[in-house]
Design a protein around this motif. Structure first.
Motif, PDB file in Angstrom:
ATOM      1  N   LEU A 146     -11.358   5.645  11.095  1.00  0.00           N
ATOM      2  CA  LEU A 146     -10.044   6.278  11.031  1.00  0.00           C
ATOM      3  C   LEU A 146      -9.220   5.711   9.882  1.00  0.00           C
ATOM      4  N   LEU A 177      -0.493   2.977   7.175  1.00  0.00           N
ATOM      5  CA  LEU A 177      -1.057   2.670   8.489  1.00  0.00           C
ATOM      6  C   LEU A 177       0.072   2.254   9.419  1.00  0.00           C
ATOM      7  N   ARG A 211      -8.195   7.396   6.451  1.00  0.00           N
ATOM      8  CA  ARG A 211      -6.777   7.416   6.123  1.00  0.00           C
ATOM      9  C   ARG A 211      -6.040   8.666   6.581  1.00  0.00           C
ATOM     10  N   TYR A 212      -6.430   9.215   7.688  1.00  0.00           N
ATOM     11  CA  TYR A 212      -5.565  10.219   8.302  1.00  0.00           C
ATOM     12  C   TYR A 212      -5.944  10.389   9.765  1.00  0.00           C
ATOM     13  N   ALA A 243      -2.514   7.037   8.880  1.00  0.00           N
ATOM     14  CA  ALA A 243      -3.230   6.770  10.129  1.00  0.00           C
ATOM     15  C   ALA A 243      -2.277   6.071  11.101  1.00  0.00           C
TER      16      ALA A 243
END
Length: 215
Positions: free
Chosen positions: A15, A122, A19-20, A152
């Motif tokens: 994840l 993040l 990065r999303y 994320a």
């Protein structure tokens, strides 16, 4: 190093490195949810925003959202005027309008997207079961609408009944933590409690769940 959590770390790494999207890490108290979040933060090549839910602030509207977004509030000016005013109002920053839940959720989403234009983002939300309802709504609203943006969001929430707090997160994928196996628990005790007499270590291992709370 996290003993016995390679599979869980791989899921989180997929994840974060992708990065999303969003993920909810669930498990009983002390099983290692916070350790997984810390590990993901340490290895992330991203701007990290973080907040932990606090039981004593669970009745304060938008308290957690304020803590999460406080380091990046200067970027609120980049939002559409109505969203910016609603978010400022929700966070007690002098907005002309009171924080509308839909607009605050939309502003939270768009603020994270705005930040991601400069690089991946993040968001780490620990003890999500203690988030105030307004903050939880805004963050879940945003998390469900992340599709291609380099953002994320990781939530960590405790399993339990209503007395332990609740964090319904319908529509988001979940990762459920189980107890460490005997080998991983033994290695963890050897690392974290090397000075304990062997008989005490054996007793902790025999108790099972107690051995996994040394994260």
């Amino acid at each position: 190093m996290l003993h016995g959590r390679q599979a869980e770390q791989a899921v989180i790494a997929e994840l974060v490195e992708g990065r999303y999207g969003a993920l909810v890490v669930r498990g009983e108290a002390g099983i290692g949810k916070s350790a997984l979040l810390e590990c993901s933060a340490a290895g992330a090549r991203a701007q990290v925003l973080r907040v932990s839910g606090v039981e004593s602030e669970a009745d304060l509207p938008f308290a957690a959202l304020h803590l999460l977004l406080r380091p990046v509030l200067e970027h609120v000016e980049a939002l559409p005027r109505q969203q910016a005013e609603s978010l400022r109002g929700a966070l007690g920053l002098g907005g002309a309008t009171r924080g509308d839940r839909f607009l605050v959720g939309l502003a939270t989403l768009n603020l994270l997207v705005e930040l991601s234009a400069a690089g991946p983002v993040l968001c780490l939300v620990d003890d999500a079961q203690w988030l105030d309802g307004e903050s939880a709504d805004a963050l879940l609203f945003a998390a469900r609408r992340l599709h291609a943006e380099p953002v994320a969001v990781l939530f960590a929430a405790r399993d339990g009944d209503v007395r332990d707090g609740d964090f319904p997160a319908r529509g988001l994928p979940e990762l459920r933590l189980r107890e460490l196996d005997a080998e991983a628990a033994g290695n963890l005790l050897a690392e974290q409690a090397a000075d304990l007499p062997p008989t005490v270590r054996d007793q902790l291992m025999a108790e099972g769940p107690g051995a996994t709370r040394w994260h």
